[in-house]
Design an enzyme around this catalytic site. Structure first.
Site, short mmCIF file in Angstrom:
data_model
loop_
_atom_site.label_atom_id
_atom_site.label_comp_id
_atom_site.label_asym_id
_atom_site.label_seq_id
_atom_site.Cartn_x
_atom_site.Cartn_y
_atom_site.Cartn_z
N LEU A 205 30.20 93.56 -7.28
CA LEU A 205 29.59 92.85 -6.15
C LEU A 205 30.61 92.67 -5.04
CD1 LEU A 205 27.65 90.13 -8.14
CD2 LEU A 205 26.67 92.09 -7.00
N ASP A 235 25.73 79.42 -2.57
CA ASP A 235 25.94 80.77 -2.05
C ASP A 235 26.06 81.74 -3.22
OD1 ASP A 235 26.05 79.91 0.64
OD2 ASP A 235 28.13 79.31 0.38
N LEU A 236 25.12 82.66 -3.34
CA LEU A 236 25.03 83.53 -4.49
C LEU A 236 26.34 84.29 -4.74
CD1 LEU A 236 23.32 84.81 -6.73
CD2 LEU A 236 22.57 86.52 -5.06
N ASP A 237 26.91 84.10 -5.94
CA ASP A 237 28.12 84.81 -6.38
C ASP A 237 29.30 84.63 -5.43
OD1 ASP A 237 26.95 85.81 -8.72
OD2 ASP A 237 26.07 87.49 -7.64
N GLU A 238 29.33 83.50 -4.71
CA GLU A 238 30.42 83.24 -3.78
C GLU A 238 31.21 82.01 -4.17
OE1 GLU A 238 31.29 85.19 -1.33
OE2 GLU A 238 29.61 86.58 -1.41
#
EC number: 3.5.1.10
Length: 293
Positions: A205, A235-238
């Site tokens: 990612l 925040d998705l995958d952050e």
């Protein structure tokens, strides 16, 4: 684990005398420091400290006699914290945190966590397993754990997450682990459990989003694959990264071989992140972490 052993973590604006002040406080209350790690972040101006210590009986006292109470320790640290504008937490090491594991259909991370706990390799107790699919119920039951099937659809997402929060409360859970749970948590849920949800994903990612990332990686001829464990935010995958693990690969690896390597990396990175969280070795530093290994 001794009932008199504690871990103190703190962060505050960096200044002179912090370590000495904390050490003098503990010494003055009859505590012996067994481990101490510190870090001053030049970029943020924040100071971070983790101290592990034992409250010892005064000389000549019997076992447990003359030992400072947890309440007295907390009161003393609270006074010091005001002088340095500290954010701090104190834990008794003998009290093991409790974890709720969420999973979908891929069981490698769940299986690894279950094995490590049974083998005494994790300093945390798995309270139950939750899944949006019934596939891994047998695995949870084989380890004597409760399994909760909470299917989710767009129109039932809020109801499903409300039930999840009920389980977090009823099992007295300290940490939720997404062990390849293939659903996005809502912003509301993330805000209700800040710093208490850990996720694992492959490190492609955002280069290889969507389905079949290892097939995409093989098609692009990648030379390095990996996995990232991080705290979950809206925040998705952050979220703040805790641990990453990598392996070199080459043109001879098939997508299936890359997938197998990736699953091993995911299991290893997640287990480390969970154990460090359980041992209170991770401190949040804005959008990143300080990890006292």
């Amino acid at each position: 684990m001794s009932d008199r052993e504690y871990v103190l973590t703190l962060s505050c604006p960096d200044s002179r005398g912090i370590v000495a002040a904390v050490a003098n406080l503990l010494n003055g209350h009859g505590c012996n420091i067994t481990e101490s790690q510190q870090y001053g972040d030049h970029y943020t101006g924040r100071f971070f400290l983790r101290m592990q210590f034992v409250a010892e009986p005064a000389p000549g006292d019997g076992a447990g006699g003359g030992v400072v109470s947890e309440e007295a320790l907390r009161a003393a640290v609270a006074v010091l914290a005001r002088d340095f504008d500290m954010e701090w937490e104190l834990w008794r090491c003998a009290v093991r945190p409790r974890m709720l594991v969420m999973v979908s259909k891929f069981g490698h991370c769940l299986n690894d966590l279950l094995y490590r706990q049974r083998s005494g390799l994790l300093d945390i107790d798995i309270a139950a397993v939750v899944s949006n699919h019934p596939d891994l119920e047998f695995l949870a039951h084989s380890y004597g754990l409760d399994f909760h099937h909470l299917p989710v659809r767009p129109e039932t997402k809020a109801e499903q997450e409300a039930r999840l929060l009920e389980l977090v409360g009823s099992y007295d859970v300290d940490l939720v682990v997404l062990a390849r749970y293939m659903q996005v948590l809502s912003e509301d849920l993330c805000e209700k459990l800040p710093g208490k949800i850990i996720n694992i994903h492959h490190s492609f990612l955002p280069s290889f989003k969507g389905a079949r990332p290892y097939h995409q990686a093989q098609a692009r001829g990648v030379k390095l694959i990996g996995a990232t464990a991080h705290y979950v935010t809206a925040d998705l995958d952050e979220g703040p990264i805790i641990e990453q693990e990598v392996s070199r690969v080459d043109h001879t690896h098939t997508p299936e071989q890359l997938t197998a390597i990736g699953r091993d990396l995911e299991s290893l990175a997640l287990a480390r992140a969970v154990n460090w969280h359980a041992q209170r070795r991770i401190l949040l530093n804005g959008g990143k972490t300080v990890v006292f290994r």
